[in-house]
Design an enzyme around this catalytic site. Structure first.
Site, PDB file in Angstrom:
ATOM      1  N   GLN A  48     -48.965 -23.899  44.409  1.00  0.00           N
ATOM      2  CA  GLN A  48     -50.209 -23.953  45.246  1.00  0.00           C
ATOM      3  C   GLN A  48     -50.259 -22.976  46.290  1.00  0.00           C
ATOM      4  O   GLN A  48     -49.084 -22.334  46.638  1.00  0.00           O
ATOM      5  CB  GLN A  48     -49.645 -25.418  46.245  1.00  0.00           C
ATOM      6  CG  GLN A  48     -50.648 -25.658  47.332  1.00  0.00           C
ATOM      7  CD  GLN A  48     -50.634 -27.093  47.964  1.00  0.00           C
ATOM      8  OE1 GLN A  48     -50.445 -28.028  47.010  1.00  0.00           O
ATOM      9  NE2 GLN A  48     -50.316 -27.360  49.354  1.00  0.00           N
ATOM     10  N   ASN A  50     -50.966 -22.003  50.396  1.00  0.00           N
ATOM     11  CA  ASN A  50     -51.265 -22.514  51.756  1.00  0.00           C
ATOM     12  C   ASN A  50     -51.718 -21.620  52.636  1.00  0.00           C
ATOM     13  O   ASN A  50     -51.317 -20.533  52.675  1.00  0.00           O
ATOM     14  CB  ASN A  50     -50.047 -23.490  52.507  1.00  0.00           C
ATOM     15  CG  ASN A  50     -49.564 -24.660  51.532  1.00  0.00           C
ATOM     16  OD1 ASN A  50     -50.424 -25.311  50.741  1.00  0.00           O
ATOM     17  ND2 ASN A  50     -48.360 -24.805  51.316  1.00  0.00           N
ATOM     18  N   ARG A  60     -44.045 -24.428  64.027  1.00  0.00           N
ATOM     19  CA  ARG A  60     -44.395 -25.095  63.022  1.00  0.00           C
ATOM     20  C   ARG A  60     -42.617 -25.163  62.172  1.00  0.00           C
ATOM     21  O   ARG A  60     -42.164 -23.989  62.006  1.00  0.00           O
ATOM     22  CB  ARG A  60     -45.065 -24.843  61.829  1.00  0.00           C
ATOM     23  CG  ARG A  60     -46.408 -24.768  62.692  1.00  0.00           C
ATOM     24  CD  ARG A  60     -47.609 -24.502  61.499  1.00  0.00           C
ATOM     25  NE  ARG A  60     -48.770 -24.343  62.127  1.00  0.00           N
ATOM     26  CZ  ARG A  60     -49.824 -25.192  62.234  1.00  0.00           C
ATOM     27  NH1 ARG A  60     -49.461 -26.621  62.067  1.00  0.00           N
ATOM     28  NH2 ARG A  60     -51.059 -25.145  62.662  1.00  0.00           N
ATOM     29  N   HIS A  63     -39.354 -27.105  58.591  1.00  0.00           N
ATOM     30  CA  HIS A  63     -39.738 -27.777  57.355  1.00  0.00           C
ATOM     31  C   HIS A  63     -38.987 -27.657  56.204  1.00  0.00           C
ATOM     32  O   HIS A  63     -38.468 -26.564  56.054  1.00  0.00           O
ATOM     33  CB  HIS A  63     -41.284 -27.688  57.122  1.00  0.00           C
ATOM     34  CG  HIS A  63     -42.103 -28.060  58.162  1.00  0.00           C
ATOM     35  ND1 HIS A  63     -43.394 -27.456  58.380  1.00  0.00           N
ATOM     36  CD2 HIS A  63     -41.710 -28.868  59.223  1.00  0.00           C
ATOM     37  CE1 HIS A  63     -43.676 -27.944  59.731  1.00  0.00           C
ATOM     38  NE2 HIS A  63     -43.047 -28.964  60.184  1.00  0.00           N
ATOM     39  N   LYS A  73     -40.465 -20.620  48.640  1.00  0.00           N
ATOM     40  CA  LYS A  73     -41.724 -20.255  49.213  1.00  0.00           C
ATOM     41  C   LYS A  73     -41.822 -18.761  49.217  1.00  0.00           C
ATOM     42  O   LYS A  73     -40.573 -18.086  49.283  1.00  0.00           O
ATOM     43  CB  LYS A  73     -41.719 -20.701  50.523  1.00  0.00           C
ATOM     44  CG  LYS A  73     -42.040 -22.229  50.750  1.00  0.00           C
ATOM     45  CD  LYS A  73     -41.967 -22.881  52.280  1.00  0.00           C
ATOM     46  CE  LYS A  73     -41.982 -24.334  52.282  1.00  0.00           C
ATOM     47  NZ  LYS A  73     -42.095 -24.780  53.832  1.00  0.00           N
ATOM     48  N   HIS A 120     -37.499 -23.940  56.836  1.00  0.00           N
ATOM     49  CA  HIS A 120     -38.636 -22.825  57.227  1.00  0.00           C
ATOM     50  C   HIS A 120     -39.141 -23.044  58.486  1.00  0.00           C
ATOM     51  O   HIS A 120     -39.458 -24.351  58.675  1.00  0.00           O
ATOM     52  CB  HIS A 120     -39.596 -22.414  56.051  1.00  0.00           C
ATOM     53  CG  HIS A 120     -40.517 -21.625  56.552  1.00  0.00           C
ATOM     54  ND1 HIS A 120     -41.969 -21.938  56.670  1.00  0.00           N
ATOM     55  CD2 HIS A 120     -40.604 -20.361  56.862  1.00  0.00           C
ATOM     56  CE1 HIS A 120     -42.598 -20.855  57.030  1.00  0.00           C
ATOM     57  NE2 HIS A 120     -41.615 -19.639  57.019  1.00  0.00           N
ATOM     58  N   TYR A 133     -48.925 -18.860  52.560  1.00  0.00           N
ATOM     59  CA  TYR A 133     -47.667 -19.364  51.796  1.00  0.00           C
ATOM     60  C   TYR A 133     -48.017 -19.312  50.061  1.00  0.00           C
ATOM     61  O   TYR A 133     -49.122 -19.890  50.013  1.00  0.00           O
ATOM     62  CB  TYR A 133     -47.107 -20.615  52.316  1.00  0.00           C
ATOM     63  CG  TYR A 133     -46.907 -21.192  53.534  1.00  0.00           C
ATOM     64  CD1 TYR A 133     -45.743 -21.319  54.056  1.00  0.00           C
ATOM     65  CD2 TYR A 133     -48.210 -20.994  54.263  1.00  0.00           C
ATOM     66  CE1 TYR A 133     -45.478 -21.689  55.279  1.00  0.00           C
ATOM     67  CE2 TYR A 133     -48.065 -21.492  55.703  1.00  0.00           C
ATOM     68  CZ  TYR A 133     -46.659 -21.742  56.143  1.00  0.00           C
ATOM     69  OH  TYR A 133     -46.693 -21.976  57.344  1.00  0.00           O
ATOM     70  N   GLU A 144     -41.860 -34.359  51.937  1.00  0.00           N
ATOM     71  CA  GLU A 144     -41.958 -33.150  53.118  1.00  0.00           C
ATOM     72  C   GLU A 144     -40.966 -33.823  54.218  1.00  0.00           C
ATOM     73  O   GLU A 144     -41.228 -34.937  54.672  1.00  0.00           O
ATOM     74  CB  GLU A 144     -43.053 -32.866  53.615  1.00  0.00           C
ATOM     75  CG  GLU A 144     -44.050 -32.139  52.567  1.00  0.00           C
ATOM     76  CD  GLU A 144     -43.373 -30.966  51.855  1.00  0.00           C
ATOM     77  OE1 GLU A 144     -42.831 -30.156  52.632  1.00  0.00           O
ATOM     78  OE2 GLU A 144     -43.146 -30.922  50.468  1.00  0.00           O
ATOM     79  N   ASP A 170     -42.459 -32.887  64.427  1.00  0.00           N
ATOM     80  CA  ASP A 170     -41.781 -32.057  64.697  1.00  0.00           C
ATOM     81  C   ASP A 170     -40.879 -32.222  66.140  1.00  0.00           C
ATOM     82  O   ASP A 170     -39.749 -32.072  66.051  1.00  0.00           O
ATOM     83  CB  ASP A 170     -42.225 -30.558  64.787  1.00  0.00           C
ATOM     84  CG  ASP A 170     -42.566 -30.322  63.356  1.00  0.00           C
ATOM     85  OD1 ASP A 170     -42.230 -30.764  62.274  1.00  0.00           O
ATOM     86  OD2 ASP A 170     -43.373 -29.331  63.194  1.00  0.00           O
TER      87      ASP A 170
END
Length: 213
Positions: A48, A50, A60, A63, A73, A120, A133, A144, A170
């Site tokens: 994927q 992102n 952010r 994660h 990643k 991350h 990403y 997640e 978060d």
């Protein structure tokens, strides 16, 4: 392309050469040969791609993807400016609890490789900060997880003058110690096994894509 190992075991910073003239700039944020030389193996099969856009002050993270399946990643900043943070949350890792940070922007076009199981986070330092990403697994919401970017025990480097803007998830995320007590953290050995499977190209992934977090 230059490669530099970060303070988190297995995480690597890459800095490509850029070529500029009166038309603009050209650079290659990912180069397979440089990656293989630094890591000792190929990039994971990409499941994927992102794209996130954030205004100044957005934070952010932290994660991570539960293991299994875990996720590796490869991240860079396509516009704006961000402070990218990698956090070792793999229990049993020689660098467990440590973090490192890299300034990402479209001028230097540095990129960061995060191995399976590493947390991350990033801080958007300007409006319209665009992060790109590549990930080894598709986004599946149930996989997640998040840790508190404001965990005082970690002491992550939120720049002065930045008032962190966090999502609801978060804001209420667990600290590293709380997540460890609840058995929510990945093990270093298991992450290495998953990483080896990715390098061998034998890791098969299934799932559905999701939106921005």
């Amino acid at each position: 392309m230059k490669a530099r190992k970060l303070a988190v075991e297995g995480a690597i910073e890459f800095t490509p050469r850029s070529f500029s003239d009166d038309r603009g700039v050209f650079a290659t944020p990912f180069q397979q040969s440089a990656f293989e030389a630094a890591k000792g193996g190929p990039l994971f099969p990409v499941a994927q791609s992102n794209h996130s856009v954030s205004r100044r002050g957005v934070v952010r993270g932290i994660h991570y993807t539960g293991t299994p399946p875990g996720a590796a990643k490869y991240v860079y900043c396509a516009a704006g400016r961000s402070l990218d943070i990698v956090v070792d949350i793999r229990q049993g890792s020689p660098t467990y609890g440590r973090w490192d940070a890299v300034l990402l922007d479209p001028e230097e076009l540095r990129a960061v490789y995060l191995p399976v199981g590493v947390g991350h986070a990033f801080v958007a330092l300007t409006d319209h900060t665009v992060m790109s990403y590549l990930t080894s697994t598709p986004y599946v919401a149930d996989n997640e997880l998040a840790l508190s970017v404001l965990d005082p025990a970690l002491g992550l480097p939120i720049p002065e003058g930045i008032e962190p803007l966090l999502s609801e998830r978060d804001t209420h995320a667990l600290t590293l110690e709380q997540a460890a007590a609840r058995g929510l953290l990945p093990s270093y050995e298991h992450c290495l096994e998953l990483e080896a499977e990715l390098s061998a190209g034998s890791h098969v992934v299934h799932g559905t894509t999701g939106g921005l977090r």
